[in-house]
Design an enzyme around this catalytic site. Structure first.
Site, PDB file in Angstrom:
ATOM      1  N   SER A  12       0.823  -1.220   0.000  1.00  0.00           N
ATOM      2  CA  SER A  12       0.000   0.000   0.000  1.00  0.00           C
ATOM      3  C   SER A  12       0.857   1.271   0.000  1.00  0.00           C
ATOM      4  O   SER A  12       1.635   1.511   0.935  1.00  0.00           O
ATOM      5  CB  SER A  12      -0.899  -0.021   1.246  1.00  0.00           C
ATOM      6  OG  SER A  12      -1.342   1.286   1.544  1.00  0.00           O
TER       7      SER A  12
HETATM    8  N1  LIG Z   1      -6.383   8.440   0.942  1.00  0.00           N
HETATM    9  C1  LIG Z   1      -6.147   7.277   1.757  1.00  0.00           C
HETATM   10  C2  LIG Z   1      -6.201   6.032   0.899  1.00  0.00           C
HETATM   11  C3  LIG Z   1      -6.253   4.765   1.716  1.00  0.00           C
HETATM   12  C4  LIG Z   1      -6.576   3.546   0.866  1.00  0.00           C
HETATM   13  O1  LIG Z   1      -7.396   3.609  -0.080  1.00  0.00           O
HETATM   14  N2  LIG Z   1      -5.924   2.421   1.210  1.00  0.00           N
HETATM   15  C5  LIG Z   1      -6.170   1.181   0.511  1.00  0.00           C
HETATM   16  C6  LIG Z   1      -4.867   0.403   0.340  1.00  0.00           C
HETATM   17  S1  LIG Z   1      -3.691   1.265  -0.626  1.00  0.00           S
HETATM   18  C7  LIG Z   1      -7.098   0.310   1.357  1.00  0.00           C
HETATM   19  O2  LIG Z   1      -7.077   0.394   2.562  1.00  0.00           O
HETATM   20  N3  LIG Z   1      -7.919  -0.553   0.722  1.00  0.00           N
HETATM   21  C8  LIG Z   1      -8.785  -1.445   1.412  1.00  0.00           C
HETATM   22  C9  LIG Z   1     -10.201  -0.952   1.552  1.00  0.00           C
HETATM   23  O3  LIG Z   1     -10.492   0.182   1.111  1.00  0.00           O
HETATM   24  O4  LIG Z   1     -11.038  -1.721   2.057  1.00  0.00           O
HETATM   25  C10 LIG Z   1      -4.814   7.414   2.483  1.00  0.00           C
HETATM   26  O5  LIG Z   1      -3.966   8.196   2.024  1.00  0.00           O
HETATM   27  O6  LIG Z   1      -4.626   6.802   3.538  1.00  0.00           O
END
Ligand SMILES: N[C@@H](CCC(=O)N[C@@H](CS)C(=O)NCC(=O)O)C(=O)O
Length: 221
Positions: A12
């Site tokens: 991530s």
């Molecule tokens: N804008 C957020 C983005 C966070 C995000 O979308 N993370 C993804 C992984 S890169 C995630 O947690 N995906 C799993 C989900 O949304 O359930 C940040 O900067 O923390």
């Protein structure tokens, strides 16, 4: 100082941006793996802490913060011995904030999550060409932001550099950067790669995401 826990997974980008910040500030923390491809982030314990069920999430003495940009700013405000990563000066901070919002909306959401979500969460195998074109449009902006500076907001490293390199380094497989077309961007990437512990904080995880994209994406249409 409270106990810091970072929840995340190496692939991530926003998790890696937080790791780079924690490292730059010299902070000790516990790292708790949340395997988002297996759906660990959807369990009750995690969603009670973060209803948006994203990684990264930081827990500081039991208080939870998510969104990497909020986490990074908090860490510098609370634990930074000086403010260079996120300057107190109103104008300098506004420039950093602009790049952080750019990363959040255009780089990560526009160029990574919108490509990754159909592939990882809905078994897609194709990426529309316009999305790849969008990555190059985003590179054009970063090239312009850099101007003749070493870092995205001037002559010193800021949170904007950590945030943007975490995503840009993850896109180099899908949209390679040629130094002829992007001289400033390629020099900036090389500069970021020289940071102490760059590989363990960002490089290895970026390669994991590149490999995941390569394994899953069969066609650009
Ligand atoms: N804008 C957020 C983005 C966070 C995000 O979308 N993370 C993804 C992984 S890169 C995630 O947690 N995906 C799993 C989900 O949304 O359930 C940040 O900067 O923390």
């Amino acid at each position: 100082m409270g106990k810091l826990v970072l929840y995340g997974v190496e692939a991530s980008p926003p998790v890696r941006a937080c790791k780079m910040t924690l490292h730059a500030l010299g902070l000790q923390y516990e790292y708790k793996l949340v395997n988002i491809l297996a759906g660990d982030q959807l369990n009750k314990e995690y969603t009670l802490k973060n209803p948006q069920h994203t990684v990264p999430m930081l827990e500081d003495d039991g208080k939870c913060i998510w969104d990497s940009h909020a986490i990074m700013a908090y860490l510098v405000r609370k634990y930074g011995k000086e403010d260079s990563l996120y300057p107190k000066d109103y104008y300098k901070r506004a420039v950093v904030d602009q790049r952080l919002h750019f990363e959040s909306g255009v780089v990560f959401q526009g160029c990574i999550r919108n490509i990754a979500a159909p592939i990882f969460y809905r078994n897609g195998t194709e990426v529309p060409r316009y999305m790849i074109d969008g990555i190059f449009d985003m590179y054009d902006f970063l090239e312009a932001f850099l101007g003749n500076q070493d870092y995205l907001c001037g002559s010193t490293l800021t949170l904007a550099d950590f945030s943007c390199i975490s995503s840009v380094a993850s896109l180099l497989g899908l949209a390679p950067i040629e130094s002829k077309r992007y001289p400033k961007l390629s020099a900036w990437i090389a500069r970021m790669e020289q940071l102490p512990d760059y590989q363990s904080n960002n490089g290895n995880g970026a390669q994991m995401l590149i490999d995941l994209f390569t394994a899953k994406i069969k066609k650009i249409v």
